[in-house]
Scaffold this motif. Structure first.
Motif, PDB file in Angstrom:
ATOM      1  N   LYS A  42      43.203  43.033  30.048  1.00  0.00           N
ATOM      2  CA  LYS A  42      44.119  44.144  30.315  1.00  0.00           C
ATOM      3  C   LYS A  42      43.376  45.477  30.345  1.00  0.00           C
ATOM      4  CE  LYS A  42      48.199  41.812  28.459  1.00  0.00           C
ATOM      5  NZ  LYS A  42      49.266  41.813  27.434  1.00  0.00           N
ATOM      6  N   THR A  43      42.413  45.647  29.457  1.00  0.00           N
ATOM      7  CA  THR A  43      41.650  46.894  29.420  1.00  0.00           C
ATOM      8  C   THR A  43      40.770  47.034  30.649  1.00  0.00           C
ATOM      9  OG1 THR A  43      41.630  46.830  26.983  1.00  0.00           O
ATOM     10  CG2 THR A  43      40.030  48.270  28.057  1.00  0.00           C
ATOM     11  N   LEU A  44      40.070  45.973  31.008  1.00  0.00           N
ATOM     12  CA  LEU A  44      39.204  46.003  32.196  1.00  0.00           C
ATOM     13  C   LEU A  44      40.022  46.235  33.468  1.00  0.00           C
ATOM     14  CD1 LEU A  44      36.879  43.026  31.228  1.00  0.00           C
ATOM     15  CD2 LEU A  44      36.104  45.376  31.619  1.00  0.00           C
ATOM     16  N   THR A  45      41.173  45.579  33.562  1.00  0.00           N
ATOM     17  CA  THR A  45      42.024  45.746  34.733  1.00  0.00           C
ATOM     18  C   THR A  45      42.538  47.175  34.832  1.00  0.00           C
ATOM     19  OG1 THR A  45      42.719  43.424  34.653  1.00  0.00           O
ATOM     20  CG2 THR A  45      44.126  44.935  35.890  1.00  0.00           C
ATOM     21  N   ASP A  46      42.922  47.731  33.702  1.00  0.00           N
ATOM     22  CA  ASP A  46      43.406  49.112  33.679  1.00  0.00           C
ATOM     23  C   ASP A  46      42.326  50.090  34.125  1.00  0.00           C
ATOM     24  OD1 ASP A  46      45.750  50.903  32.506  1.00  0.00           O
ATOM     25  OD2 ASP A  46      43.860  51.799  31.827  1.00  0.00           O
ATOM     26  N   LEU A  47      41.084  49.739  33.874  1.00  0.00           N
ATOM     27  CA  LEU A  47      39.966  50.601  34.233  1.00  0.00           C
ATOM     28  C   LEU A  47      39.465  50.361  35.663  1.00  0.00           C
ATOM     29  CD1 LEU A  47      38.032  50.342  30.867  1.00  0.00           C
ATOM     30  CD2 LEU A  47      39.274  52.327  31.726  1.00  0.00           C
ATOM     31  N   GLY A  48      40.105  49.443  36.381  1.00  0.00           N
ATOM     32  CA  GLY A  48      39.739  49.231  37.776  1.00  0.00           C
ATOM     33  C   GLY A  48      38.796  48.079  38.031  1.00  0.00           C
ATOM     34  N   PHE A  49      38.472  47.309  37.006  1.00  0.00           N
ATOM     35  CA  PHE A  49      37.602  46.145  37.179  1.00  0.00           C
ATOM     36  C   PHE A  49      38.450  44.910  37.433  1.00  0.00           C
ATOM     37  CE2 PHE A  49      34.998  49.030  34.649  1.00  0.00           C
ATOM     38  CZ  PHE A  49      33.820  49.035  35.377  1.00  0.00           C
ATOM     39  N   ARG A  50      37.957  44.045  38.284  1.00  0.00           N
ATOM     40  CA  ARG A  50      38.647  42.802  38.603  1.00  0.00           C
ATOM     41  C   ARG A  50      38.039  41.646  37.805  1.00  0.00           C
ATOM     42  NH1 ARG A  50      37.287  42.318  44.664  1.00  0.00           N
ATOM     43  NH2 ARG A  50      35.286  42.917  43.715  1.00  0.00           N
ATOM     44  N   VAL A  51      38.935  40.836  37.250  1.00  0.00           N
ATOM     45  CA  VAL A  51      38.524  39.627  36.520  1.00  0.00           C
ATOM     46  C   VAL A  51      39.022  38.434  37.347  1.00  0.00           C
ATOM     47  CG1 VAL A  51      38.787  38.295  34.391  1.00  0.00           C
ATOM     48  CG2 VAL A  51      38.704  40.816  34.287  1.00  0.00           C
ATOM     49  N   PRO A  52      38.117  37.553  37.786  1.00  0.00           N
ATOM     50  CA  PRO A  52      36.703  37.417  37.419  1.00  0.00           C
ATOM     51  C   PRO A  52      35.734  37.972  38.465  1.00  0.00           C
ATOM     52  CG  PRO A  52      37.425  35.405  38.453  1.00  0.00           C
ATOM     53  CD  PRO A  52      38.607  36.344  38.487  1.00  0.00           C
ATOM     54  N   GLU A  53      36.241  38.631  39.519  1.00  0.00           N
ATOM     55  CA  GLU A  53      35.362  39.044  40.610  1.00  0.00           C
ATOM     56  C   GLU A  53      34.233  39.963  40.136  1.00  0.00           C
ATOM     57  OE1 GLU A  53      39.344  38.036  42.368  1.00  0.00           O
ATOM     58  OE2 GLU A  53      38.616  39.189  40.649  1.00  0.00           O
ATOM     59  N   ASP A  54      34.554  40.916  39.261  1.00  0.00           N
ATOM     60  CA  ASP A  54      33.538  41.841  38.762  1.00  0.00           C
ATOM     61  C   ASP A  54      32.920  41.373  37.445  1.00  0.00           C
ATOM     62  OD1 ASP A  54      34.012  43.603  40.897  1.00  0.00           O
ATOM     63  OD2 ASP A  54      35.700  44.510  39.841  1.00  0.00           O
ATOM     64  N   THR A  55      33.719  40.735  36.629  1.00  0.00           N
ATOM     65  CA  THR A  55      33.200  40.207  35.362  1.00  0.00           C
ATOM     66  C   THR A  55      34.120  39.091  34.878  1.00  0.00           C
ATOM     67  OG1 THR A  55      32.462  40.767  33.113  1.00  0.00           O
ATOM     68  CG2 THR A  55      34.439  41.892  33.923  1.00  0.00           C
ATOM     69  N   SER A  56      33.541  38.012  34.400  1.00  0.00           N
ATOM     70  CA  SER A  56      34.314  36.884  33.867  1.00  0.00           C
ATOM     71  C   SER A  56      34.649  37.138  32.403  1.00  0.00           C
ATOM     72  CB  SER A  56      33.521  35.583  34.002  1.00  0.00           C
ATOM     73  OG  SER A  56      33.361  35.207  35.347  1.00  0.00           O
ATOM     74  N   VAL A  57      35.760  36.547  31.949  1.00  0.00           N
ATOM     75  CA  VAL A  57      36.176  36.663  30.551  1.00  0.00           C
ATOM     76  C   VAL A  57      36.532  35.272  30.039  1.00  0.00           C
ATOM     77  CG1 VAL A  57      37.881  37.598  28.945  1.00  0.00           C
ATOM     78  CG2 VAL A  57      37.029  39.024  30.831  1.00  0.00           C
ATOM     79  N   VAL A  58      35.942  34.899  28.900  1.00  0.00           N
ATOM     80  CA  VAL A  58      36.201  33.603  28.267  1.00  0.00           C
ATOM     81  C   VAL A  58      36.676  33.836  26.846  1.00  0.00           C
ATOM     82  CG1 VAL A  58      35.153  31.453  27.452  1.00  0.00           C
ATOM     83  CG2 VAL A  58      34.533  32.371  29.691  1.00  0.00           C
ATOM     84  N   GLY A  59      37.738  33.133  26.456  1.00  0.00           N
ATOM     85  CA  GLY A  59      38.290  33.288  25.112  1.00  0.00           C
ATOM     86  C   GLY A  59      38.055  32.076  24.229  1.00  0.00           C
ATOM     87  N   PHE A  60      38.828  32.028  23.126  1.00  0.00           N
ATOM     88  CA  PHE A  60      38.688  30.926  22.163  1.00  0.00           C
ATOM     89  C   PHE A  60      40.020  30.773  21.429  1.00  0.00           C
ATOM     90  CE2 PHE A  60      37.361  28.195  18.900  1.00  0.00           C
ATOM     91  CZ  PHE A  60      36.021  27.824  19.030  1.00  0.00           C
ATOM     92  N   ASP A  61      40.594  29.588  21.434  1.00  0.00           N
ATOM     93  CA  ASP A  61      41.808  29.171  20.707  1.00  0.00           C
ATOM     94  C   ASP A  61      42.822  28.497  21.617  1.00  0.00           C
ATOM     95  OD1 ASP A  61      41.100  29.906  18.112  1.00  0.00           O
ATOM     96  OD2 ASP A  61      41.872  31.944  18.356  1.00  0.00           O
ATOM     97  N   ASN A  62      42.924  28.948  22.881  1.00  0.00           N
ATOM     98  CA  ASN A  62      43.921  28.427  23.819  1.00  0.00           C
ATOM     99  C   ASN A  62      45.339  28.571  23.270  1.00  0.00           C
ATOM    100  OD1 ASN A  62      44.765  27.357  26.283  1.00  0.00           O
ATOM    101  ND2 ASN A  62      44.746  25.258  25.521  1.00  0.00           N
ATOM    102  N   ILE A  63      45.704  29.798  22.905  1.00  0.00           N
ATOM    103  CA  ILE A  63      47.079  30.071  22.507  1.00  0.00           C
ATOM    104  C   ILE A  63      47.974  30.025  23.743  1.00  0.00           C
ATOM    105  CG2 ILE A  63      46.389  31.437  20.494  1.00  0.00           C
ATOM    106  CD1 ILE A  63      46.901  33.966  22.121  1.00  0.00           C
ATOM    107  N   SER A  64      49.274  29.943  23.547  1.00  0.00           N
ATOM    108  CA  SER A  64      50.194  29.803  24.673  1.00  0.00           C
ATOM    109  C   SER A  64      50.096  30.979  25.644  1.00  0.00           C
ATOM    110  CB  SER A  64      51.629  29.659  24.166  1.00  0.00           C
ATOM    111  OG  SER A  64      51.997  30.764  23.345  1.00  0.00           O
TER     112      SER A  64
END
Length: 355
Positions: A266-288
């Protein structure tokens, strides 16, 4: 008088009254006490208690030390713990047990733990250990009169039953995924509240990178709040300082939990960056919520249902058999590829607007 009448008098919903009577989480302590007081003043006796007097003879207690920065007072509203509790309740019912809930403020642990030990009425306790250190768990193990199973952490040298996540494996899987995609400039979004789970995730992640001759530069490590899933001003400021120093944004970020990952998207998108085109994001836990955010989050799946089943079964086994030798189980993770990760783009990230 009916439950609806109590709800109207207390100024709450019928479901809130039900939660207050059952002792389940979902409402604040002040609200619970107000509902129970209104019921008492009007001579209302919950039918569920009168109809099932035998339930209390077979019960487990879910114990939480809250307000740590990771496990909040409303822990039952936090996605990871909400899902875990659901699976524990389902397993308890399947085994013929009811589940009671007790929590104390972690800051009042020393003074409250003595009274807590006296208040525990069930024969078995499942302790949420996410935010606890070795000393706190050892102290509770000595004081509690019930059989104890600690969930979501592990201290190998304590003679206590533990059910934990294989966090090292999960971190390794995330690092392996990003390396296989071809990422070499990788950023790390760490929690600003440290627990052993996060340290183990970092260990596994760095191990995967080191096997491939990669590492993370200190400048590419950011520290953020671990319980926020919305835009984070602090992360924005860190990224702004990063770019102001003339650095290129990493082509991928590993986040120590899904809360951080969703907030980062959400922060990267708000700043004009595209996920994953400009940068990939990987998390941990797989919450709903990982499947609701856009793009859907690539993440490490924690087997919450399996962990819940093991914790309940081990607690019941401890009650019925009381083995002197304790059990420690680490549950492996699975890696889930969705849409927030891809191979690094050939386009220069520096072309994005500065913040």
């Amino acid at each position: 008088m009916k439950m609806e009448d109590i709800a109207a008098l207390a100024g709450v919903s019928k479901s809130a009254v039900s939660l207050a009577f059952s002792g389940k989480p979902g409402i604040g302590q002040e609200t619970r006490e107000r509902i129970l007081q209104v019921a008492k003043e009007n001579g209302y006796l919950p039918k569920t208690r009168a109809a099932q007097p035998e339930a209390s003879s077979k019960s487990l207690t879910f114990l939480v030390l809250a307000n740590s920065g990771i496990v909040l007072e409303q822990y039952y509203q936090q996605p990871f713990f909400r899902e875990l509790i659901h699976y524990i309740e389902v397993r308890c019912r399947a085994k013929g047990y009811s589940l009671l809930f007790t929590s104390i403020d972690v800051n009042a642990f020393s003074s409250d733990s003595h009274a807590l030990a006296e208040d525990i009425r069930s024969e078995g306790v499942i302790l949420l250990g996410t935010n606890l250190d070795r000393g706190q768990i050892a102290s509770l193990a000595d004081r509690l009169p019930a059989q104890l199973v600690v969930l979501d952490t592990c201290f190998e040298t304590l003679p206590v039953h533990f059910i934990a996540i294989n966090n090292v494996m999960g971190g390794y899987q995330a690092g392996e995924h990003l390396c296989q995609l071809g990422h070499e400039h990788i950023g790390y979004l760490a929690s600003n509240v440290r627990i052993s789970n996060f340290d183990d995730r970092r260990k596994g992640f760095l191990s995967a990178l080191e096997e491939r001759g990669l590492s993370i530069d200190e400048n590419d490590i950011f520290s953020v709040a671990p319980t926020i899933t919305s835009f984070q001003e602090e992360l924005k400021n860190q990224l702004a300082a990063y770019q102001a120093a003339g650095r290129l944004l990493p082509t991928a970020f590993f986040c120590e939990c899904d809360y951080i990952a969703i907030s980062a998207i959400k922060t990267l998108t708000d700043l004009g960056f595209r996920v994953p085109e400009d940068t990939s994001v990987v998390g941990f836990d797989n919450i709903s919520e990982a499947r609701i955010v856009s793009p859907e989050l690539t993440t490490v799946h924690v087997e919450k249902e399996r962990m819940a089943h093991l914790a309940v079964d081990l607690a019941i086994e401890a009650i019925e058999q009381d083995h002197a030798v304790k059990t420690k189980i680490a549950v492996d993770t699975q890696f889930i590829v969705r849409h927030s990760s891809s191979a690094p783009s050939t386009a220069a990230v520096l072309s994005k607007p500065t913040m």
